[in-house]
Scaffold this motif. Structure first.
Motif, PDB file in Angstrom:
ATOM      1  N   ASN A  33       0.871  -1.418   0.142  1.00  0.00           N
ATOM      2  CA  ASN A  33       0.112   0.031   0.043  1.00  0.00           C
ATOM      3  C   ASN A  33       0.967   1.292  -0.149  1.00  0.00           C
ATOM      4  O   ASN A  33       1.857   1.346   0.724  1.00  0.00           O
ATOM      5  CB  ASN A  33      -1.065   0.112   1.266  1.00  0.00           C
ATOM      6  N   ALA A  34       0.396   2.025  -0.693  1.00  0.00           N
ATOM      7  CA  ALA A  34       1.319   3.372  -0.792  1.00  0.00           C
ATOM      8  C   ALA A  34       1.499   4.064   0.394  1.00  0.00           C
ATOM      9  O   ALA A  34       2.293   4.868   0.573  1.00  0.00           O
ATOM     10  CB  ALA A  34       0.811   4.334  -2.015  1.00  0.00           C
ATOM     11  N   ASP A  35       0.410   3.813   1.496  1.00  0.00           N
ATOM     12  CA  ASP A  35       0.500   4.518   2.619  1.00  0.00           C
ATOM     13  C   ASP A  35       1.269   3.731   3.617  1.00  0.00           C
ATOM     14  O   ASP A  35       1.540   4.302   4.772  1.00  0.00           O
ATOM     15  CB  ASP A  35      -0.901   4.878   3.086  1.00  0.00           C
ATOM     16  N   GLU A  36       1.640   2.744   3.298  1.00  0.00           N
ATOM     17  CA  GLU A  36       2.707   2.025   4.289  1.00  0.00           C
ATOM     18  C   GLU A  36       4.100   2.653   4.338  1.00  0.00           C
ATOM     19  O   GLU A  36       4.470   3.551   3.670  1.00  0.00           O
ATOM     20  CB  GLU A  36       3.150   0.622   3.604  1.00  0.00           C
ATOM     21  N   LEU A  51      12.817  -9.566  -3.028  1.00  0.00           N
ATOM     22  CA  LEU A  51      13.878  -8.415  -3.240  1.00  0.00           C
ATOM     23  C   LEU A  51      13.200  -7.180  -3.658  1.00  0.00           C
ATOM     24  O   LEU A  51      13.570  -6.052  -3.548  1.00  0.00           O
ATOM     25  CB  LEU A  51      14.756  -8.736  -4.479  1.00  0.00           C
ATOM     26  N   SER A  52      11.833  -7.222  -4.165  1.00  0.00           N
ATOM     27  CA  SER A  52      11.043  -5.880  -4.331  1.00  0.00           C
ATOM     28  C   SER A  52       9.874  -6.320  -4.459  1.00  0.00           C
ATOM     29  O   SER A  52       9.294  -7.570  -4.539  1.00  0.00           O
ATOM     30  CB  SER A  52      11.514  -5.479  -5.905  1.00  0.00           C
ATOM     31  N   ALA A  53       8.778  -5.107  -4.403  1.00  0.00           N
ATOM     32  CA  ALA A  53       7.290  -5.326  -4.474  1.00  0.00           C
ATOM     33  C   ALA A  53       6.865  -4.063  -5.144  1.00  0.00           C
ATOM     34  O   ALA A  53       7.306  -2.861  -4.877  1.00  0.00           O
ATOM     35  CB  ALA A  53       6.724  -5.702  -3.288  1.00  0.00           C
ATOM     36  N   PRO A  54       5.664  -4.116  -5.975  1.00  0.00           N
ATOM     37  CA  PRO A  54       5.044  -3.130  -6.388  1.00  0.00           C
ATOM     38  C   PRO A  54       4.166  -2.341  -5.494  1.00  0.00           C
ATOM     39  O   PRO A  54       3.895  -2.780  -4.483  1.00  0.00           O
ATOM     40  CB  PRO A  54       4.102  -3.363  -7.663  1.00  0.00           C
ATOM     41  N   VAL A  55       4.358  -0.791  -5.523  1.00  0.00           N
ATOM     42  CA  VAL A  55       3.558   0.161  -4.606  1.00  0.00           C
ATOM     43  C   VAL A  55       2.507   0.385  -5.310  1.00  0.00           C
ATOM     44  O   VAL A  55       2.489   1.030  -6.324  1.00  0.00           O
ATOM     45  CB  VAL A  55       4.467   1.294  -4.178  1.00  0.00           C
ATOM     46  N   LYS A  60      -7.039   4.297  -5.627  1.00  0.00           N
ATOM     47  CA  LYS A  60      -7.402   4.432  -7.094  1.00  0.00           C
ATOM     48  C   LYS A  60      -7.075   3.266  -7.944  1.00  0.00           C
ATOM     49  O   LYS A  60      -6.963   3.358  -8.965  1.00  0.00           O
ATOM     50  CB  LYS A  60      -6.238   5.763  -7.490  1.00  0.00           C
ATOM     51  N   LYS A  61      -6.384   2.211  -7.042  1.00  0.00           N
ATOM     52  CA  LYS A  61      -6.199   1.085  -8.040  1.00  0.00           C
ATOM     53  C   LYS A  61      -4.931   1.472  -8.907  1.00  0.00           C
ATOM     54  O   LYS A  61      -5.059   0.982 -10.149  1.00  0.00           O
ATOM     55  CB  LYS A  61      -7.304   0.327  -8.420  1.00  0.00           C
ATOM     56  N   GLN A  62      -4.002   2.317  -8.635  1.00  0.00           N
ATOM     57  CA  GLN A  62      -3.046   2.900  -9.396  1.00  0.00           C
ATOM     58  C   GLN A  62      -1.554   2.549  -9.058  1.00  0.00           C
ATOM     59  O   GLN A  62      -1.317   2.441  -7.972  1.00  0.00           O
ATOM     60  CB  GLN A  62      -3.126   4.402  -9.712  1.00  0.00           C
ATOM     61  N   GLU A 140      -4.460  -3.495 -19.982  1.00  0.00           N
ATOM     62  CA  GLU A 140      -4.677  -2.417 -20.817  1.00  0.00           C
ATOM     63  C   GLU A 140      -5.316  -1.421 -19.897  1.00  0.00           C
ATOM     64  O   GLU A 140      -5.211  -0.296 -20.118  1.00  0.00           O
ATOM     65  CB  GLU A 140      -5.270  -2.885 -21.946  1.00  0.00           C
ATOM     66  N   HIS A 141      -6.372  -1.641 -19.072  1.00  0.00           N
ATOM     67  CA  HIS A 141      -7.220  -1.019 -18.493  1.00  0.00           C
ATOM     68  C   HIS A 141      -6.328  -0.295 -16.859  1.00  0.00           C
ATOM     69  O   HIS A 141      -6.888   0.356 -16.057  1.00  0.00           O
ATOM     70  CB  HIS A 141      -8.363  -1.340 -17.747  1.00  0.00           C
ATOM     71  N   GLY A 142      -5.148  -0.834 -16.731  1.00  0.00           N
ATOM     72  CA  GLY A 142      -4.010  -0.368 -15.884  1.00  0.00           C
ATOM     73  C   GLY A 142      -4.128  -1.294 -14.483  1.00  0.00           C
ATOM     74  O   GLY A 142      -3.517  -0.924 -13.622  1.00  0.00           O
ATOM     75  N   GLU A 143      -4.946  -2.402 -14.565  1.00  0.00           N
ATOM     76  CA  GLU A 143      -4.606  -3.341 -13.303  1.00  0.00           C
ATOM     77  C   GLU A 143      -3.492  -4.016 -13.217  1.00  0.00           C
ATOM     78  O   GLU A 143      -3.056  -4.682 -14.485  1.00  0.00           O
ATOM     79  CB  GLU A 143      -5.952  -4.073 -13.090  1.00  0.00           C
ATOM     80  N   PHE A 144      -2.685  -3.886 -12.206  1.00  0.00           N
ATOM     81  CA  PHE A 144      -1.653  -4.780 -11.894  1.00  0.00           C
ATOM     82  C   PHE A 144      -1.972  -6.334 -11.897  1.00  0.00           C
ATOM     83  O   PHE A 144      -2.796  -6.711 -10.910  1.00  0.00           O
ATOM     84  CB  PHE A 144      -0.849  -4.167 -10.497  1.00  0.00           C
ATOM     85  N   GLU A 145      -1.204  -7.171 -12.404  1.00  0.00           N
ATOM     86  CA  GLU A 145      -1.247  -8.747 -12.561  1.00  0.00           C
ATOM     87  C   GLU A 145      -0.267  -9.393 -11.849  1.00  0.00           C
ATOM     88  O   GLU A 145      -0.472 -10.551 -11.246  1.00  0.00           O
ATOM     89  CB  GLU A 145      -1.721  -9.000 -13.788  1.00  0.00           C
ATOM     90  N   GLY A 146       1.009  -8.630 -11.813  1.00  0.00           N
ATOM     91  CA  GLY A 146       2.049  -9.445 -11.249  1.00  0.00           C
ATOM     92  C   GLY A 146       3.480  -8.737 -11.621  1.00  0.00           C
ATOM     93  O   GLY A 146       3.308  -7.768 -12.499  1.00  0.00           O
ATOM     94  N   MET A 147       4.390  -9.559 -11.203  1.00  0.00           N
ATOM     95  CA  MET A 147       5.859  -8.821 -11.589  1.00  0.00           C
ATOM     96  C   MET A 147       6.744 -10.030 -12.046  1.00  0.00           C
ATOM     97  O   MET A 147       6.561 -11.110 -11.653  1.00  0.00           O
ATOM     98  CB  MET A 147       6.487  -8.523 -10.098  1.00  0.00           C
ATOM     99  N   LEU A 148       7.138  -9.588 -13.187  1.00  0.00           N
ATOM    100  CA  LEU A 148       8.130 -10.499 -13.864  1.00  0.00           C
ATOM    101  C   LEU A 148       9.460 -10.223 -13.743  1.00  0.00           C
ATOM    102  O   LEU A 148      10.101  -9.140 -13.992  1.00  0.00           O
ATOM    103  CB  LEU A 148       7.752 -10.502 -15.297  1.00  0.00           C
ATOM    104  N   SER A 149      10.340 -11.041 -13.048  1.00  0.00           N
ATOM    105  CA  SER A 149      11.984 -10.710 -12.557  1.00  0.00           C
ATOM    106  C   SER A 149      12.526 -11.662 -13.683  1.00  0.00           C
ATOM    107  O   SER A 149      12.393 -12.599 -14.461  1.00  0.00           O
ATOM    108  CB  SER A 149      11.888 -11.056 -11.447  1.00  0.00           C
ATOM    109  N   GLN A 150      13.898 -11.084 -13.649  1.00  0.00           N
ATOM    110  CA  GLN A 150      14.810 -11.929 -14.183  1.00  0.00           C
ATOM    111  C   GLN A 150      15.042 -13.363 -13.732  1.00  0.00           C
ATOM    112  O   GLN A 150      15.238 -14.341 -14.514  1.00  0.00           O
ATOM    113  CB  GLN A 150      16.508 -11.183 -14.181  1.00  0.00           C
ATOM    114  N   GLY A 151      14.893 -13.424 -12.417  1.00  0.00           N
ATOM    115  CA  GLY A 151      14.964 -14.834 -11.798  1.00  0.00           C
ATOM    116  C   GLY A 151      13.458 -15.646 -12.498  1.00  0.00           C
ATOM    117  O   GLY A 151      13.873 -16.908 -12.707  1.00  0.00           O
TER     118      GLY A 151
END
Length: 312
Positions: A33-36, A51-55, A60-62, A140-151
């Motif tokens: 959460n951006a407020d974390e 090692l990382s996580a999206p914020v 706004k689900k952004q 396409e509508h901006g919803e985050f679905e996951g993270m793709l890393s080199q690993g």
């Protein structure tokens, strides 16, 4: 050496055989959460061993950025208190050096790459060739679905190595992957010095050399997570070779965890049998030298526990 047409075709077919959405379909995405707070975000990385996580702005689900160990360490290194000895530092000192209760949104990487779920793996492969370590999979509508890393891509590659026999049989030199310039730190340099070099050069790892300038290992930012996880912040001021010795022992300890759990159970069983001068199903397979090393406290505790094999 130029790859043959067959090698190029095999590589192209491999990266085009799956979409980004398909590869992360089973992924349990961790979103912050951006407020974390920065401290809370750090705990999320440690708890989930990532090692990382999206914020994300949940209201706004952004997706607003990505929180990584690099951004955290960069902020900490820039603001480490200079008037305290290393042994006096703790989690509060370090994280408050960034700022008291600072929201994680203040230090995230605002510029990040992204791909569509329908894009083939060829798209992130091209991105990763430009010093990018991870990319967000965003619909396409901006919803985050996951993270793709080199690993994640390396795992896919490893599972499909037989399809790239031609490429994998070549040497790194043949593939043009050997560079002449190597950034390095001396084995007796402090970890904090190596970390600063990683941040300054925007690289993920640096070689470690001994007194004869021979490469004996490497220091990476992923090693720094061990300091944060174990709360051993004074290790920033430890010599590099000694620090990596601790990391290797910790990794060996973790990877052998399941085996140790089994051995511990056997210790109680065998300890009980030794004290009672009876036999059990484990004793025959346990070396005598192991049986004789059990301490009196372990044997005493074993006597209080039921032994299934003795009750047969």
């Amino acid at each position: 050496m130029v790859l043959s047409e067959d090698d190029v075709r095999a590589e192209t077919e491999l990266w085009s055989s799956m979409t980004c959405g398909e590869l992360i379909k089973q992924q349990n995405a961790i979103v912050i959460n951006a407020d974390e707070s920065v401290e809370g975000a750090c705990e999320i990385l440690l708890k989930n061993n990532i090692l990382s996580a999206p914020v994300e702005n949940l209201e706004k689900k952004q997706l607003i950025g990505v929180f990584t160990y690099r951004t955290l360490v960069e902020s900490l290194v820039a603001k480490l208190p200079q008037n305290k000895r290393p042994q006096e530092l703790n989690m509060s000192d370090l994280l408050h050096s960034v700022g008291p209760k600072v929201p994680v949104a203040n230090i995230v990487e605002r510029t990040f790459s992204s791909v569509l779920p329908s894009d083939t793996l060829a798209v992130p492969v091209k991105q990763f060739g430009n010093r990018i370590h991870r990319t967000a999979v965003v619909a396409e509508h901006g919803e985050f679905e996951g993270m793709l890393s080199q690993g994640v891509l390396l795992g896919f590659l490893q599972a499909n190595l037989p399809k790239l026999k031609g490429v994998m049989s070549r040497s790194l030199k043949d593939l043009g992957m050997v560079k002449g310039t190597v950034l390095a730190v001396a084995h007796d340099s402090l970890v904090i010095e190596g970390v600063k070099l990683l941040l300054q050069k925007n690289i993920s790892s640096v070689a470690i050399t001994n007194a004869r300038n021979a490469i004996i290992g490497a220091l990476s930012l992923s090693d720094v997570k061990w300091i944060l996880r174990k709360r051993h912040y004074h290790f920033f001021w430890l010599e590099v070779d000694k620090f990596l010795g601790h990391v290797k022992r910790e990794e060996a300890f973790s990877s052998d965890n399941q085996a140790r759990v089994s051995i511990k159970h056997r210790a109680y069983v065998v300890g009980r049998c030794v004290m009672l001068r009876k036999s059990c199903s484990y004793c025959c397979s346990c070396p005598v030298r192991i049986r004789t090393r059990f301490s009196r406290s372990v044997q005493a505790e074993a006597l209080e526990r039921p032994c299934r094999s003795l009750s047969r």
